[in-house]
Design an enzyme around this catalytic site. Structure first.
Site, PDB file in Angstrom:
ATOM      1  N   ALA A  20     -82.597  -8.814  15.580  1.00  8.26           N
ATOM      2  CA  ALA A  20     -81.535  -7.836  15.827  1.00  8.26           C
ATOM      3  C   ALA A  20     -81.983  -6.776  16.833  1.00  8.26           C
ATOM      4  CB  ALA A  20     -81.144  -7.166  14.506  1.00  8.26           C
ATOM      5  N   ARG A  26     -74.581  -6.893  27.564  1.00  9.17           N
ATOM      6  CA  ARG A  26     -73.268  -7.440  27.945  1.00  9.17           C
ATOM      7  C   ARG A  26     -72.110  -6.810  27.175  1.00  9.17           C
ATOM      8  NH1 ARG A  26     -75.560 -13.480  27.308  1.00  9.17           N
ATOM      9  NH2 ARG A  26     -77.080 -12.320  26.065  1.00  9.17           N
ATOM     10  N   GLY A 150     -77.851 -22.149  25.335  1.00  9.46           N
ATOM     11  CA  GLY A 150     -78.924 -23.111  25.571  1.00  9.46           C
ATOM     12  C   GLY A 150     -78.412 -24.498  25.219  1.00  9.46           C
ATOM     13  N   GLU A 165     -82.268 -23.351  28.619  1.00 16.32           N
ATOM     14  CA  GLU A 165     -81.383 -22.175  28.686  1.00 16.32           C
ATOM     15  C   GLU A 165     -80.403 -22.339  29.846  1.00 16.32           C
ATOM     16  OE1 GLU A 165     -81.069 -19.618  26.415  1.00 16.32           O
ATOM     17  OE2 GLU A 165     -82.274 -21.110  25.379  1.00 16.32           O
ATOM     18  N   ASN A 237     -71.936 -11.985  22.436  1.00 16.07           N
ATOM     19  CA  ASN A 237     -72.669 -11.299  23.506  1.00 16.07           C
ATOM     20  C   ASN A 237     -71.806 -10.286  24.244  1.00 16.07           C
ATOM     21  OD1 ASN A 237     -75.082 -12.818  23.114  1.00 16.07           O
ATOM     22  ND2 ASN A 237     -74.110 -14.537  24.146  1.00 16.07           N
ATOM     23  N   TYR A 380     -54.828  23.007   3.950  1.00 14.91           N
ATOM     24  CA  TYR A 380     -55.872  23.523   4.848  1.00 14.91           C
ATOM     25  C   TYR A 380     -55.459  24.878   5.400  1.00 14.91           C
ATOM     26  CZ  TYR A 380     -59.291  23.330   8.691  1.00 14.91           C
ATOM     27  OH  TYR A 380     -60.325  23.592   9.546  1.00 14.91           O
ATOM     28  N   SER A 398     -36.604  18.532  -1.815  1.00 13.29           N
ATOM     29  CA  SER A 398     -36.919  18.130  -0.437  1.00 13.29           C
ATOM     30  C   SER A 398     -37.425  19.291   0.394  1.00 13.29           C
ATOM     31  CB  SER A 398     -35.661  17.576   0.233  1.00 13.29           C
ATOM     32  OG  SER A 398     -35.292  16.405  -0.441  1.00 13.29           O
ATOM     33  N   ALA A 416     -35.261  22.769  -3.262  1.00 18.97           N
ATOM     34  CA  ALA A 416     -35.472  22.258  -1.905  1.00 18.97           C
ATOM     35  C   ALA A 416     -35.789  23.401  -0.946  1.00 18.97           C
ATOM     36  CB  ALA A 416     -34.222  21.523  -1.442  1.00 18.97           C
TER      37      ALA A 416
HETATM   38  C1  UD1 Z   1     -79.745 -17.287  22.659  1.00 24.66           C
HETATM   39  C2  UD1 Z   1     -80.575 -18.560  22.854  1.00 24.66           C
HETATM   40  C3  UD1 Z   1     -79.650 -19.667  23.316  1.00 24.66           C
HETATM   41  C4  UD1 Z   1     -78.550 -19.885  22.317  1.00 24.66           C
HETATM   42  C5  UD1 Z   1     -77.789 -18.581  22.023  1.00 24.66           C
HETATM   43  C6  UD1 Z   1     -76.906 -18.780  20.818  1.00 24.66           C
HETATM   44  C7  UD1 Z   1     -82.882 -18.033  23.466  1.00 24.66           C
HETATM   45  C8  UD1 Z   1     -83.841 -17.877  24.577  1.00 24.66           C
HETATM   46  N1  UD1 Z   1     -81.619 -18.323  23.819  1.00 24.66           N
HETATM   47  O1  UD1 Z   1     -79.223 -16.879  23.900  1.00 24.66           O
HETATM   48  O2  UD1 Z   1     -80.389 -20.893  23.455  1.00 24.66           O
HETATM   49  O3  UD1 Z   1     -77.640 -20.878  22.774  1.00 24.66           O
HETATM   50  O4  UD1 Z   1     -78.721 -17.527  21.702  1.00 24.66           O
HETATM   51  O5  UD1 Z   1     -76.104 -17.663  20.581  1.00 24.66           O
HETATM   52  O6  UD1 Z   1     -83.277 -17.943  22.325  1.00 24.66           O
HETATM   53  N2  UD1 Z   1     -83.178 -10.533  20.461  1.00 24.66           N
HETATM   54  C9  UD1 Z   1     -84.226  -9.772  20.037  1.00 24.66           C
HETATM   55  N3  UD1 Z   1     -85.188  -9.428  20.952  1.00 24.66           N
HETATM   56  C10 UD1 Z   1     -85.146  -9.847  22.245  1.00 24.66           C
HETATM   57  C11 UD1 Z   1     -84.046 -10.623  22.659  1.00 24.66           C
HETATM   58  C12 UD1 Z   1     -83.081 -10.957  21.740  1.00 24.66           C
HETATM   59  O7  UD1 Z   1     -84.324  -9.383  18.865  1.00 24.66           O
HETATM   60  O8  UD1 Z   1     -86.066  -9.496  23.001  1.00 24.66           O
HETATM   61  C13 UD1 Z   1     -82.138 -10.890  19.468  1.00 24.66           C
HETATM   62  C14 UD1 Z   1     -80.751 -10.333  19.780  1.00 24.66           C
HETATM   63  O9  UD1 Z   1     -80.549  -9.113  19.106  1.00 24.66           O
HETATM   64  C15 UD1 Z   1     -79.821 -11.420  19.263  1.00 24.66           C
HETATM   65  C16 UD1 Z   1     -80.649 -12.685  19.351  1.00 24.66           C
HETATM   66  O10 UD1 Z   1     -81.993 -12.281  19.455  1.00 24.66           O
HETATM   67  O11 UD1 Z   1     -79.468 -11.197  17.921  1.00 24.66           O
HETATM   68  C17 UD1 Z   1     -80.262 -13.572  20.555  1.00 24.66           C
HETATM   69  O12 UD1 Z   1     -80.465 -12.846  21.748  1.00 24.66           O
HETATM   70  P1  UD1 Z   1     -79.432 -12.938  22.962  1.00 24.66           P
HETATM   71  O13 UD1 Z   1     -79.954 -12.078  24.051  1.00 24.66           O
HETATM   72  O14 UD1 Z   1     -78.068 -12.716  22.506  1.00 24.66           O
HETATM   73  O15 UD1 Z   1     -79.615 -14.459  23.395  1.00 24.66           O
HETATM   74  P2  UD1 Z   1     -78.535 -15.416  24.079  1.00 24.66           P
HETATM   75  O16 UD1 Z   1     -78.503 -15.158  25.531  1.00 24.66           O
HETATM   76  O17 UD1 Z   1     -77.268 -15.344  23.344  1.00 24.66           O
HETATM   77 MG    MG Z   2     -76.581 -14.005  21.900  1.00 26.54          MG
END
Ligand code: UD1
Ligand code: MG
Length: 455
Positions: A20, A26, A150, A165, A237, A380, A398, A416
């Site tokens: 997370a 984005r 991916g 990817e 995203n 208030y 009313s 009223a």
């Molecule tokens: C990622 C996957 C992709 C997959 C897609 C599915 C990788 C490299 N890519 O891409 O193959 O199809 O999810 O939704 O794994 N996060 C971190 N730290 C970081 C980067 C990300 O904790 O440095 C967490 C984000 O909070 C998120 C999750 O990892 O919950 C996925 O990251 P995100 O940047 O959304 O990856 P996608 O581009 O969606």
């Molecule tokens: Mg993602």
């Protein structure tokens, strides 16, 4: 009916690493991506709740720096901070110290994929456990337009060879419609050794979790794939993804309500939260919004265009159309709240009627009391909020203004248009307005004067 929040069992010990920490660039938001709301709850709370129903042996949540709100939302679960967002593989590495001594399979989940169900995660655990030669199980799904995800690349023998990817894929690889959901299960002991081998020589310059698949294969290992429904696995995203996920969530919540014995007259226009609780034989009219914290008893009718949040309504009450029930409103059995009525922090006791154009805030409306159209509790004074107490069986005429703090006795009648500033005794009849003055023939004299002025 089993829903996504029913308790599930896994056969052997497992831990969950929930990612997370991503910035969510984005989303174009000052809020961390996983704090954006879905079904009235932060995205991250959703998936955690699903995971909790499976009682994993450990849960580790990877968060970014200065994400105190995320840490608070996931408490009391363990959080580790990824100080720099260097990719999903790098994020998982941050959980190493929290899982060093853990013996069991490890599930990696993404908090931005909150619609995944416990059944699917359990199936993925089984897919990994059931095959001796498998060290990693990957959850995939098919999408007509897989842009951004991916892709799962199979070798000539139909085995998963690598995950590519989107940004690193060639034109022909982009044609692959089998996508990576991000959810993976690692057999006990393999995860961190695999992650030590991944690099960042790719289009994004990040340490991809997905690269572990190629490493497993190069070393003679095997990766299994389980395919599941796209409606569970859509990643969030962007705001557009969020809107699509919300639509899926709302469909699920409506189905749950219908299966629980609720009539939705126009289901596609009922908006609910995950914690919305509707009793049996509740009837919901078109265009009703249930915000967080709403509990509705049996056989309540909620007519069209009502907005409710933080509200408890007892059996048999009738609400709306066009009513607004704000946090702290409690409506008793068989009470009626009509059109253009706003209720906030108030108890409307059983059988009471507030049927038209009223504001009742910081108040009690006693049993069977009748509140006339246009009545306002003036709660208030510009500095503090004050309480209005209306006794059982009282009748408020009313357009009365009840200036709080004030109390109206049981069975009292308020005329009223009264502006009531002092307490009213039980059974008293109060009229607090200027006396009516009548001038016989005055209307004709008035018209005559005006006609003379104009000539
Ligand atoms: C990622 C996957 C992709 C997959 C897609 C599915 C990788 C490299 N890519 O891409 O193959 O199809 O999810 O939704 O794994 N996060 C971190 N730290 C970081 C980067 C990300 O904790 O440095 C967490 C984000 O909070 C998120 C999750 O990892 O919950 C996925 O990251 P995100 O940047 O959304 O990856 P996608 O581009 O969606
Ligand atoms: Mg993602």
């Amino acid at each position: 009916m089993e829903d996504n929040w029913t308790q599930r069992e896994a056969s052997s010990p497992f831990a969950v690493v929930l990612l997370a920490a991503g910035k969510g660039t984005r989303m174009k938001s000052s809020l961390p991506k996983v704090m954006h709301s879905l079904g009235g709850q932060p995205m991250v709370s959703h998936i955690l709740r699903t995971v909790e129903t499976m009682s994993p042996d450990r849960i580790v949540v990877v968060i970014g720096p200065e994400m105190e709100d995320v840490a608070a939302a996931v408490a009391p679960h363990v959080t580790v901070v990824q100080t720099e967002q260097l990719g999903t593989g790098h994020a998982v590495i941050q959980a190493r110290s929290a899982l060093n001594d853990f013996k069991g399979d490890i599930v990696v989940l993404f908090a931005d994929t909150p619609l995944i169900t416990a059944d699917t995660i359990l199936a993925l655990l089984s897919a990994c456990a059931n095959e001796n030669s498998t060290s990693v199980a990957v959850l995939g799904f098919r999408l007509e337009d897989p842009t951004g995800y991916g892709r799962l690349f199979y070798d000539v023998n139909g085995e998963l060879e690598k995950i590519i990817e989107d940004q690193d894929a060639t034109e022909s690889e982009r044609e692959i419609t089998l996508c990576n959901s991000g959810a993976m299960v690692f057999k006990s002991g393999v995860l961190f050794g695999l992650l030590d081998n991944i690099g960042n020589d790719n289009a994004k310059g990040e340490y991809y979790l997905t690269d572990v698949v190629a490493h497993v294969r190069v070393n003679g290992g095997k990766c299994s794939v389980l395919e599941a429904d796209v409606r569970e696995l859509q990643g969030i995203n962007s705001r557009s993804d969020l809107a699509q996920a919300e639509a899926i969530m709302q469909t699920r919540l409506r189905e749950r309500a219908l299966a629980g014995g609720v009539t939705l007259l126009d289901p596609s226009t009922t908006w609910m939260c995950v914690d919305t609780r509707l009793g049996r034989d509740v009837v919901v009219g078109p265009n009703v919004f249930f915000g967080p914290g709403v509990v509705i008893g049996d056989a309540v009718e909620i007519r069209a265009f009502c907005h409710l949040e933080g509200v408890c309504v007892a059996a048999g009450a009738i609400i709306g159309p066009f009513a607004r029930l704000r946090p702290g409103a409690r409506v008793g059995e068989g009470a009626r709240i009509g059109n253009f009525v706003e209720i906030k922090s108030a108890d409307v006791e059983s059988g009471a009627k507030v049927n038209h154009l009223a504001y009742i805030g910081d108040a009690r409306v006693g049993k069977d009391a009748n509140i006339g159209a246009g009545t306002i509790t003036c709660n208030y004074d510009g500095f503090s909020k004050h309480h209005t107490d209306i006794g059982s069986g009282a009748f408020i005429g009313s357009n009365a203004a009840l200036v709080a703090p004030v109390s109206i006795g049981d069975r009292a009648i308020v005329g009223a248009g009264s502006v009531v500033t002092e307490d009213v005794e039980d059974d008293a009849l109060v009229v607090a307005r200027a006396d009516q003055k009548s001038l016989r023939g005055g209307a004709s004299r008035w018209r005559k004067r005006h006609l003379t002025d104009q000539s």
